[in-house]
Design an enzyme around this catalytic site. Structure first.
Site, PDB file in Angstrom:
ATOM      1  CB  CYS A  84      52.931  37.764  39.152  1.00  0.00           C
ATOM      2  SG  CYS A  84      52.223  39.112  38.214  1.00  0.00           S
ATOM      3  CG  HIS A  85      47.804  33.928  38.449  1.00  0.00           C
ATOM      4  ND1 HIS A  85      48.039  33.906  39.789  1.00  0.00           N
ATOM      5  CD2 HIS A  85      46.465  33.814  38.312  1.00  0.00           C
ATOM      6  CE1 HIS A  85      46.902  33.774  40.452  1.00  0.00           C
ATOM      7  NE2 HIS A  85      45.921  33.724  39.573  1.00  0.00           N
ATOM      8  NE  ARG A  86      44.102  37.795  40.974  1.00  0.00           N
ATOM      9  CZ  ARG A  86      43.484  36.627  40.895  1.00  0.00           C
ATOM     10  NH1 ARG A  86      42.812  36.288  39.818  1.00  0.00           N
ATOM     11  NH2 ARG A  86      43.486  35.797  41.893  1.00  0.00           N
TER      12      ARG A  86
END
Ligand code: UD1
Ligand code: UDP
Length: 360
Positions: free
Chosen positions: A208-210
């Site tokens: 998860c990095h957005r």
């Protein structure tokens, strides 16, 4: 021999570059420019080492800052190299700020732009990558498209000419490297103190990095609450963007089912995909890899990025919401082994063939 300047800067681009560069260098002279957008060892060098990508000829050292500032500094740096190198073509991948900056620098110098992974659209300019995709596609002279839906978007925008459906270099890489996995790649799994992370027998793989999911505690914590409720641990290599937030939330809330790791190399990442029961991600690359591996995926995002993966619940969208993520993870999923819309694992050869034709 024609000279091609390739510009990369971010993790997913190194993976695509590895596959295309290997073929390109048989008939072209490639000059490699790294913008510096990703710079930590485990976000950059590790890919060059494990995938045997030649060392960049230039590293511009541009990273961080606002989107405009980062893009502007990249354009200036790339332009200077292009003026010096005078290439016959510029090659870019994907949809990062490095991609768009390079495309703009080149088109202003009348250097033809070749865009790999053209045609992806999610339908909102609020997403920074959508802006990068649209601009790059519209200034490109050659567009290479991964899937049929990408071709449709380009037809609708009136730029189907010089656009070729070749398949996905990420699928090339996945096939090539999956065959070579032997378990040693898992040594990349290190906790934040640098100690090796023991891999559980059953696991979920999460990334998860957005910007959309990591800018506040609330959204990331909803995703964490869902992972905490699962029947096996979730292995989560954390992008440096949200290292601090992820570490703090897990500590404060006492989560035990989420195994935080430093970012891992590519082979470790696809090894985790292949070992996972299911995948939870907001990554464009990882949702495709889950599909390649036949693993159910829940994509925590509000727009479809890869329509071909969405059949039979193979990949489902979820809100950053515990109940929604758990409900989607519980859905019935079926994979059709004969349905492979991402090509035949040889997109790189097709791309290089078309570039050769471009020069006649
Ligand atoms: C970028 C891409 C995104 C892609 C992602 C792949 C854009 C607009 N976005 O997002 O499409 O999915 O890369 O991973 O280009 N940082 C480090 N070390 C690094 C790299 C980044 O500490 O090696 C930190 C920096 O504080 C930086 C922040 O992460 O400011 C965000 O990095 P940035 O490159 O701006 O965006 P990504 O989230 O990586
Ligand atoms: N990946 C990796 N190490 C990690 C997390 C992801 O090598 O710690 C790989 C992942 O398997 C996929 C690619 O990075 O091949 C996806 O890149 P990312 O999620 O950074 O960007 P996106 O695809 O969303 O643009």
């Amino acid at each position: 021999m024609k000279k091609i300047c390739t510009v990369v800067g971010a993790r997913p681009q190194f993976i695509k570059l590895a596959m295309v560069s290997r073929v390109l260098r048989k008939t072209f002279r490639e000059v490699l420019i790294h913008t510096g957008q990703h710079y930590d060892h485990n976000m950059s060098d590790v890919f060059f080492e494990e995938m045997e990508i030649p060392k960049p000829d230039y590293n511009l050292g541009v990273s961080g800052g606002t989107h405009g500032e980062m893009t502007g500094r990249m354009i200036a740096g790339i332009e200077a190299v292009l003026l010096k190198e005078k290439p016959d073509m510029l090659l870019v991948f994907g949809d990062t700020n490095s991609t768009m900056a390079a495309a703009l620098a080149a088109v202003k110098l009348h250097i033809p732009v070749c865009h790999v992974e053209a045609g992806g659209r999610i339908g909102t300019l609020d997403n920074p990558e959508e802006v990068n995709r649209i601009v790059t596609d519209h200034v490109a002279s050659l567009r290479f498209v991964c899937t049929p839906s990408g071709m449709e978007f380009l037809v609708n925008e009136g730029i189907a000419d010089a656009s070729y459906l070749v398949g996905d270099p990420m699928y090339d890489a996945f096939r090539y490297y999956t065959e070579r996995l032997d378990g040693t790649e898992l040594r990349d799994l290190l906790d934040f103190s640098g100690a090796p992370l023991a891999l559980p027998e059953r696991l979920y793989y999460m990334t998860c990095h957005r910007q959309e999911n990591t800018d506040t505690d609330e959204k990331l914590d909803q995703i964490f609450q869902a992972m905490e409720a699962l029947d096996a641990p979730a292995v989560y290599p954390v992008h440096p963007r949200n290292h601090e937030r992820a570490e703090r939330l897990c500590r404060e809330k006492g989560y035990r089912n989420i195994l935080l790791s430093q970012p891992v190399g590519y082979q470790c990442s696809i090894s985790l995909v292949n070992r996972a029961e299911k995948v939870v991600t907001d990554s464009g690359g990882l949702q495709r890899e889950a599909f390649f591996a036949g693993k159910p995926c829940v994509t925590v995002f509000n727009r479809v990025a890869w329509p071909e993966t969405m059949v039979n619940h193979c990949n489902q969208l979820a809100e950053p919401d515990k109940a929604d993520i758990l409900q989607k993870l519980g859905a019935d999923v079926s994979f059709d082994p004969d349905y492979q819309p991402f090509g035949d694992g040889h997109s790189a050869e097709k791309i290089v063939e078309k570039i050769e034709e471009f020069f006649g």
